[in-house]
Design a protein around this motif. Structure first.
Motif, PDB file in Angstrom:
ATOM      1  N   ASP A 134       0.835  -1.198   0.000  1.00 53.60           N
ATOM      2  CA  ASP A 134       0.000   0.000   0.000  1.00 53.60           C
ATOM      3  C   ASP A 134       0.875   1.256   0.000  1.00 53.60           C
ATOM      4  O   ASP A 134       1.711   1.443   0.890  1.00 53.60           O
ATOM      5  CB  ASP A 134      -0.901  -0.014   1.236  1.00 53.60           C
ATOM      6  CG  ASP A 134      -1.940   1.087   1.237  1.00 53.60           C
ATOM      7  OD1 ASP A 134      -1.988   1.896   0.286  1.00 53.60           O
ATOM      8  OD2 ASP A 134      -2.716   1.144   2.209  1.00 53.60           O
ATOM      9  N   GLU A 161       0.111   4.211   0.736  1.00 55.91           N
ATOM     10  CA  GLU A 161      -0.147   5.062   1.905  1.00 55.91           C
ATOM     11  C   GLU A 161       0.818   4.744   3.044  1.00 55.91           C
ATOM     12  O   GLU A 161       1.060   5.584   3.904  1.00 55.91           O
ATOM     13  CB  GLU A 161      -1.598   4.914   2.367  1.00 55.91           C
ATOM     14  CG  GLU A 161      -2.611   5.504   1.414  1.00 55.91           C
ATOM     15  CD  GLU A 161      -2.502   7.023   1.267  1.00 55.91           C
ATOM     16  OE1 GLU A 161      -2.106   7.710   2.242  1.00 55.91           O
ATOM     17  OE2 GLU A 161      -2.820   7.531   0.178  1.00 55.91           O
ATOM     18  N   ASP A 162       1.387   3.536   3.048  1.00 57.37           N
ATOM     19  CA  ASP A 162       2.369   3.177   4.074  1.00 57.37           C
ATOM     20  C   ASP A 162       3.645   4.002   3.952  1.00 57.37           C
ATOM     21  O   ASP A 162       4.437   4.068   4.896  1.00 57.37           O
ATOM     22  CB  ASP A 162       2.728   1.686   3.983  1.00 57.37           C
ATOM     23  CG  ASP A 162       1.558   0.786   4.375  1.00 57.37           C
ATOM     24  OD1 ASP A 162       0.616   1.265   5.028  1.00 57.37           O
ATOM     25  OD2 ASP A 162       1.606  -0.408   4.015  1.00 57.37           O
ATOM     26  N   LYS A 208       7.461   8.461   5.706  1.00 53.93           N
ATOM     27  CA  LYS A 208       8.781   7.846   5.540  1.00 53.93           C
ATOM     28  C   LYS A 208       9.745   8.832   4.892  1.00 53.93           C
ATOM     29  O   LYS A 208       9.356   9.701   4.119  1.00 53.93           O
ATOM     30  CB  LYS A 208       8.699   6.600   4.651  1.00 53.93           C
ATOM     31  CG  LYS A 208       7.803   5.520   5.147  1.00 53.93           C
ATOM     32  CD  LYS A 208       8.526   4.606   6.060  1.00 53.93           C
ATOM     33  CE  LYS A 208       7.593   3.435   6.378  1.00 53.93           C
ATOM     34  NZ  LYS A 208       8.046   2.630   7.429  1.00 53.93           N
TER      35      LYS A 208
END
Length: 96
Positions: free
Chosen positions: A40, A42-43, A47
């Motif tokens: 995903d 969105e992860d 980051k």
């Protein structure tokens, strides 16, 4: 010389094209996350990634990002790159 600059992914802008918005020392720029996408997209928000010519090339931790940005500022290269990026964004805004 290849220069990779740390940036933080702040949002996914186009999941189909695997594009996201990265914040590089206050300058936001859309980058491809195709090289670092795993699952995903969105992860990836929040980051830190190493960015080179519009591509997020690898995921790095926040400490490494801070150390790299500090080293680049010391060399003066980050400032020149950030100014070039800001001018690029300004030029695009004038055409819309």
């Amino acid at each position: 010389m290849c220069l990779g600059i740390p940036g933080q992914i702040v949002e996914v802008t186009d999941g189909e094209r695997q594009m996201a918005m990265a914040d590089v020392s206050g300058v936001k720029r859309e980058v491809s996350v195709a090289c670092v996408a795993q699952g995903d997209l969105e992860d990836l928000v929040g980051k830190w990634v190493l960015i080179h010519v519009g591509f997020a090339m690898s995921i790095i931790d926040e400490e490494e990002a801070a150390e790299t940005l500090e080293a680049l500022r010391g060399l003066g290269e980050a400032q020149e790159t950030l100014e070039a990026m800001a001018h690029g964004v300004s030029a695009l805004e004038g055409t819309q």
